[in-house]
Design a protein around this motif. Sequence first.
Motif, PDB file in Angstrom:
ATOM      1  N   UNK A 199       0.867  -1.178   0.000  1.00 55.55           N
ATOM      2  CA  UNK A 199       0.000   0.000   0.000  1.00 55.55           C
ATOM      3  C   UNK A 199       0.905   1.229   0.000  1.00 55.55           C
ATOM      4  N   UNK A 200       0.645   2.193  -0.893  1.00 55.48           N
ATOM      5  CA  UNK A 200       1.497   3.380  -0.951  1.00 55.48           C
ATOM      6  C   UNK A 200       0.873   4.572  -0.234  1.00 55.48           C
ATOM      7  N   UNK A 201      -0.323   4.406   0.342  1.00 50.40           N
ATOM      8  CA  UNK A 201      -0.932   5.456   1.156  1.00 50.40           C
ATOM      9  C   UNK A 201      -1.047   6.785   0.422  1.00 50.40           C
ATOM     10  N   UNK A 202      -0.668   7.855   1.111  1.00 48.03           N
ATOM     11  CA  UNK A 202      -0.865   9.204   0.577  1.00 48.03           C
ATOM     12  C   UNK A 202       0.009   9.538  -0.626  1.00 48.03           C
ATOM     13  N   UNK A 203       0.947   8.673  -0.966  1.00 47.08           N
ATOM     14  CA  UNK A 203       1.675   8.871  -2.221  1.00 47.08           C
ATOM     15  C   UNK A 203       0.717   8.775  -3.409  1.00 47.08           C
ATOM     16  N   UNK A 204      -0.498   8.280  -3.149  1.00 45.90           N
ATOM     17  CA  UNK A 204      -1.545   8.208  -4.175  1.00 45.90           C
ATOM     18  C   UNK A 204      -2.040   9.592  -4.584  1.00 45.90           C
ATOM     19  N   UNK A 205      -1.848  10.594  -3.743  1.00 45.19           N
ATOM     20  CA  UNK A 205      -2.436  11.910  -4.009  1.00 45.19           C
ATOM     21  C   UNK A 205      -1.940  12.520  -5.315  1.00 45.19           C
ATOM     22  N   UNK A 206      -0.691  12.261  -5.677  1.00 49.53           N
ATOM     23  CA  UNK A 206      -0.177  12.819  -6.926  1.00 49.53           C
ATOM     24  C   UNK A 206      -0.883  12.199  -8.128  1.00 49.53           C
ATOM     25  N   UNK A 207      -1.319  10.950  -8.023  1.00 50.79           N
ATOM     26  CA  UNK A 207      -2.075  10.314  -9.097  1.00 50.79           C
ATOM     27  C   UNK A 207      -3.442  10.988  -9.243  1.00 50.79           C
ATOM     28  N   UNK A 208      -4.060  11.274  -8.108  1.00 55.65           N
ATOM     29  CA  UNK A 208      -5.352  11.963  -8.143  1.00 55.65           C
ATOM     30  C   UNK A 208      -5.211  13.337  -8.775  1.00 55.65           C
ATOM     31  N   UNK A 209      -4.176  14.073  -8.360  1.00 52.61           N
ATOM     32  CA  UNK A 209      -3.946  15.395  -8.939  1.00 52.61           C
ATOM     33  C   UNK A 209      -3.751  15.295 -10.451  1.00 52.61           C
ATOM     34  N   UNK A 210      -2.993  14.301 -10.894  1.00 51.91           N
ATOM     35  CA  UNK A 210      -2.773  14.124 -12.326  1.00 51.91           C
ATOM     36  C   UNK A 210      -4.082  13.843 -13.054  1.00 51.91           C
ATOM     37  N   UNK A 211      -4.952  13.047 -12.446  1.00 50.98           N
ATOM     38  CA  UNK A 211      -6.233  12.723 -13.093  1.00 50.98           C
ATOM     39  C   UNK A 211      -7.122  13.959 -13.224  1.00 50.98           C
ATOM     40  N   UNK A 212      -7.076  14.839 -12.232  1.00 55.69           N
ATOM     41  CA  UNK A 212      -7.852  16.082 -12.300  1.00 55.69           C
ATOM     42  C   UNK A 212      -7.282  16.984 -13.394  1.00 55.69           C
ATOM     43  N   UNK A 213      -5.959  17.076 -13.454  1.00 55.57           N
ATOM     44  CA  UNK A 213      -5.324  17.913 -14.467  1.00 55.57           C
ATOM     45  C   UNK A 213      -5.547  17.353 -15.876  1.00 55.57           C
ATOM     46  N   UNK A 214      -5.590  16.029 -16.006  1.00 58.89           N
ATOM     47  CA  UNK A 214      -5.922  15.432 -17.300  1.00 58.89           C
ATOM     48  C   UNK A 214      -7.347  15.788 -17.701  1.00 58.89           C
ATOM     49  N   UNK A 215      -8.234  15.844 -16.712  1.00 61.73           N
ATOM     50  CA  UNK A 215      -9.618  16.224 -16.984  1.00 61.73           C
ATOM     51  C   UNK A 215      -9.701  17.681 -17.426  1.00 61.73           C
TER      52      UNK A 215
END
Length: 443
Positions: A102-118
Amino acid sequence: MTKRTLFGSSVLAAILLASPVLPIPAAQAYQTATAPTTSTASKSLSERLDAIEKAIAKQQTALGVPGAALVIVQGDKIIYLKGLGLRDVAGNKPVTPDTLFAIGSSSKSFTAASVLMSQDDGKLSLDDSPKKVLPYFKLQDPEADKNITIRDLMSHGSGLPRTDLAWVSGVLTREEGIRLLADVKPTAPFRQKFQYQNLMFSAAGEIASRVQKMPYEAVIETRIFQPLGMTNSNLRVKTMQKSKDFAIGYVPDSVNPGSQPLPIRDIEAVAPAGAINSSARDMAQWLRFMLKGGVAPSGKRLLSEAGFQEMVKPQMTISPKVMDYGLGWFIRKWRGLSVLEHGGNIDGFNAQVALLPEKNLGFVLLTNVTGSPLAQGSLNIVWSNLVDVPADLALPAAATADASPTVALKDEAGTYLLGTSRMVVALADNKLTLTVPGQPTYP
């Protein structure tokens, strides 16, 4: 014990180990202690990598970390990839480059990228109100409620404190957790103070989900995992546990490492803030994507240059001239060089994802123990062995990324109400435990 509402206390700081990074004063002391004592200038790459492995393994033993996986990328090339120690102590099973952690909060950068892709897709703007996509989104403070943007959701400047009981209990759905933000009393003026906020990231991920017309998990899988070739990564505990190669998480114990296993926490309700499970080999693809400025290893641009720069530029000051927060990334200096990093800490696991863009370097360290300083301390181990800088350059001044108020443990004990659910925080032997109906006591 007293009875109180969910958000009337900072009990989270005492009972949860979900901090984004190790507080910097402690990390700084650890980094200093693990810095090489001799110059690396005359060493070959293989000698430098060998020194990193030995230093990590030494600290792994000293700190009681059963298993770790380390990958280092230079430019577009993986220069080190290895599992160290055990992913399953009782079963004597070794960590491999493909072991899932589990990578925990290191996931937040993936979420940010998905929003920016949107945003690249024209489906939203970072300057939109969250209400444009989530009509139910509401904050208690009128100014914040009126002016908050999607950008603010991902930069921790909402003015709200941590509200992690809303998701750690496992009682609420993602929407219910986001709706609870309306009941949270702000503890700082809007956009004036960095305060780590997982539910805001949950809202950001839900926005990406709504505009892309698919579940958040599917957004990450189709827009990031698949084009990057991260075929071993997922966002669900059940999927992770079906793998033939996943790590068991443990409580830190330097005397008997691996003696106290921890159940893997399912955090579907706040998945955009920290639900990714991945391996060192897969995370190498994420490092390559970041070092190439939003371009996949195949050469396809997944995130626009403008979107990438928005993600990695300072959005919120944490400590002036010392540390800032971008969108899903902490930004600070290491011996005069800019560092992008984000730790991840969840029950039984601790991760560090870090990049030194000026040197075209990045690494990921995944471990299967909660709250160990090894992941954050690995920054200095890796950088000091790979980057030649004057030995007398000072490390950054002390700063702390989580300025939660300190409250006496006795004042945290009580019965907390989350909607109609009652959670009991009890104090015994100077330790706090959390009991949620229908779930095992934590920790």
